[in-house]
Design a protein around this motif. Sequence first.
Motif, PDB file in Angstrom:
ATOM      1  N   LYS A  60       0.831  -1.216   0.000  1.00  0.00           N
ATOM      2  CA  LYS A  60       0.000   0.000   0.000  1.00  0.00           C
ATOM      3  C   LYS A  60       0.859   1.257   0.000  1.00  0.00           C
ATOM      4  O   LYS A  60       0.534   2.244  -0.664  1.00  0.00           O
ATOM      5  CB  LYS A  60      -0.906  -0.020   1.222  1.00  0.00           C
ATOM      6  N   TRP A  61       1.975   1.241   0.732  1.00  0.00           N
ATOM      7  CA  TRP A  61       2.812   2.420   0.874  1.00  0.00           C
ATOM      8  C   TRP A  61       4.070   2.381   0.009  1.00  0.00           C
ATOM      9  O   TRP A  61       4.959   3.213   0.164  1.00  0.00           O
ATOM     10  CB  TRP A  61       3.210   2.604   2.334  1.00  0.00           C
ATOM     11  N   ALA A  62       4.154   1.462  -0.936  1.00  0.00           N
ATOM     12  CA  ALA A  62       5.339   1.353  -1.787  1.00  0.00           C
ATOM     13  C   ALA A  62       5.546   2.598  -2.649  1.00  0.00           C
ATOM     14  O   ALA A  62       6.688   2.961  -2.959  1.00  0.00           O
ATOM     15  CB  ALA A  62       5.237   0.109  -2.659  1.00  0.00           C
ATOM     16  N   TRP A  63       4.465   3.265  -3.018  1.00  0.00           N
ATOM     17  CA  TRP A  63       4.573   4.446  -3.874  1.00  0.00           C
ATOM     18  C   TRP A  63       5.362   5.564  -3.203  1.00  0.00           C
ATOM     19  O   TRP A  63       5.988   6.382  -3.890  1.00  0.00           O
ATOM     20  CB  TRP A  63       3.183   4.935  -4.281  1.00  0.00           C
ATOM     21  N   VAL A  64       5.351   5.593  -1.872  1.00  0.00           N
ATOM     22  CA  VAL A  64       6.078   6.650  -1.156  1.00  0.00           C
ATOM     23  C   VAL A  64       7.575   6.548  -1.440  1.00  0.00           C
ATOM     24  O   VAL A  64       8.255   7.555  -1.642  1.00  0.00           O
ATOM     25  CB  VAL A  64       5.789   6.575   0.363  1.00  0.00           C
ATOM     26  N   GLY A  65       8.078   5.327  -1.483  1.00  0.00           N
ATOM     27  CA  GLY A  65       9.494   5.135  -1.786  1.00  0.00           C
ATOM     28  C   GLY A  65       9.873   5.637  -3.166  1.00  0.00           C
ATOM     29  O   GLY A  65      10.946   6.213  -3.361  1.00  0.00           O
ATOM     30  N   TYR A  66       8.978   5.440  -4.126  1.00  0.00           N
ATOM     31  CA  TYR A  66       9.251   5.918  -5.480  1.00  0.00           C
ATOM     32  C   TYR A  66       9.180   7.443  -5.576  1.00  0.00           C
ATOM     33  O   TYR A  66       9.899   8.049  -6.361  1.00  0.00           O
ATOM     34  CB  TYR A  66       8.268   5.287  -6.474  1.00  0.00           C
ATOM     35  N   VAL A  67       8.315   8.047  -4.776  1.00  0.00           N
ATOM     36  CA  VAL A  67       8.168   9.506  -4.807  1.00  0.00           C
ATOM     37  C   VAL A  67       9.365  10.198  -4.172  1.00  0.00           C
ATOM     38  O   VAL A  67       9.854  11.208  -4.689  1.00  0.00           O
ATOM     39  CB  VAL A  67       6.849   9.933  -4.113  1.00  0.00           C
ATOM     40  N   ILE A  68       9.860   9.671  -3.049  1.00  0.00           N
ATOM     41  CA  ILE A  68      10.960  10.349  -2.363  1.00  0.00           C
ATOM     42  C   ILE A  68      12.330   9.980  -2.925  1.00  0.00           C
ATOM     43  O   ILE A  68      13.326  10.621  -2.584  1.00  0.00           O
ATOM     44  CB  ILE A  68      10.931  10.085  -0.844  1.00  0.00           C
ATOM     45  N   LEU A  69      12.396   8.995  -3.814  1.00  0.00           N
ATOM     46  CA  LEU A  69      13.675   8.584  -4.389  1.00  0.00           C
ATOM     47  C   LEU A  69      14.429   9.724  -5.074  1.00  0.00           C
ATOM     48  O   LEU A  69      15.633   9.891  -4.829  1.00  0.00           O
ATOM     49  CB  LEU A  69      13.465   7.412  -5.347  1.00  0.00           C
ATOM     50  N   PRO A  70      13.802  10.564  -5.910  1.00  0.00           N
ATOM     51  CA  PRO A  70      14.549  11.673  -6.514  1.00  0.00           C
ATOM     52  C   PRO A  70      15.100  12.660  -5.489  1.00  0.00           C
ATOM     53  O   PRO A  70      16.210  13.171  -5.646  1.00  0.00           O
ATOM     54  CB  PRO A  70      13.533  12.356  -7.427  1.00  0.00           C
ATOM     55  N   PHE A  71      14.340  12.897  -4.422  1.00  0.00           N
ATOM     56  CA  PHE A  71      14.799  13.833  -3.395  1.00  0.00           C
ATOM     57  C   PHE A  71      15.994  13.258  -2.623  1.00  0.00           C
ATOM     58  O   PHE A  71      16.952  13.975  -2.341  1.00  0.00           O
ATOM     59  CB  PHE A  71      13.658  14.177  -2.434  1.00  0.00           C
ATOM     60  N   ILE A  72      15.925  11.982  -2.311  1.00  0.00           N
ATOM     61  CA  ILE A  72      17.041  11.341  -1.600  1.00  0.00           C
ATOM     62  C   ILE A  72      18.288  11.346  -2.469  1.00  0.00           C
ATOM     63  O   ILE A  72      19.390  11.641  -1.987  1.00  0.00           O
ATOM     64  CB  ILE A  72      16.649   9.919  -1.172  1.00  0.00           C
TER      65      ILE A  72
END
Length: 125
Positions: A60-72
């Motif tokens: 359910k929360w996997a999309w969060v990892g993809y969203v913050i990846l560019p920022f990290i």
Amino acid sequence: MIKNIFQINPLLLFIFLVLFYSFTTFIMSDILITKQLYYQSFGDQLALEQIDAYMESSKKWAWVGYVILPFILAIKVSFVAFCLNIGAIFAGLRTSFKELFKVALVAQLAFVFATLVKTGWLLTI
């Protein structure tokens, strides 16, 4: 060949890195880490319902990892460029942060190679 790498547009290199890390994250989370692996790893410690609830939550929360990846990735590369900038100041070299950011982006390609090897190795096992 090395000069050709430094002539790549930094924005294109950053986009490539984000897409590559997103793809390898997808491979690791959806292909390599399966329900069977969770059941084998945590079956003795947790009830099956707890394992299923954890897996549902992580999907359910996997999309969060993809969203913050560019920022990290941007923070990581910026920190490396900042450290290189401090070293350049102490060495008495005059260079721009943009050039050092590009050097840090190119240096990330070493981690791309390591990730390729690791993912390939895990896929074959």
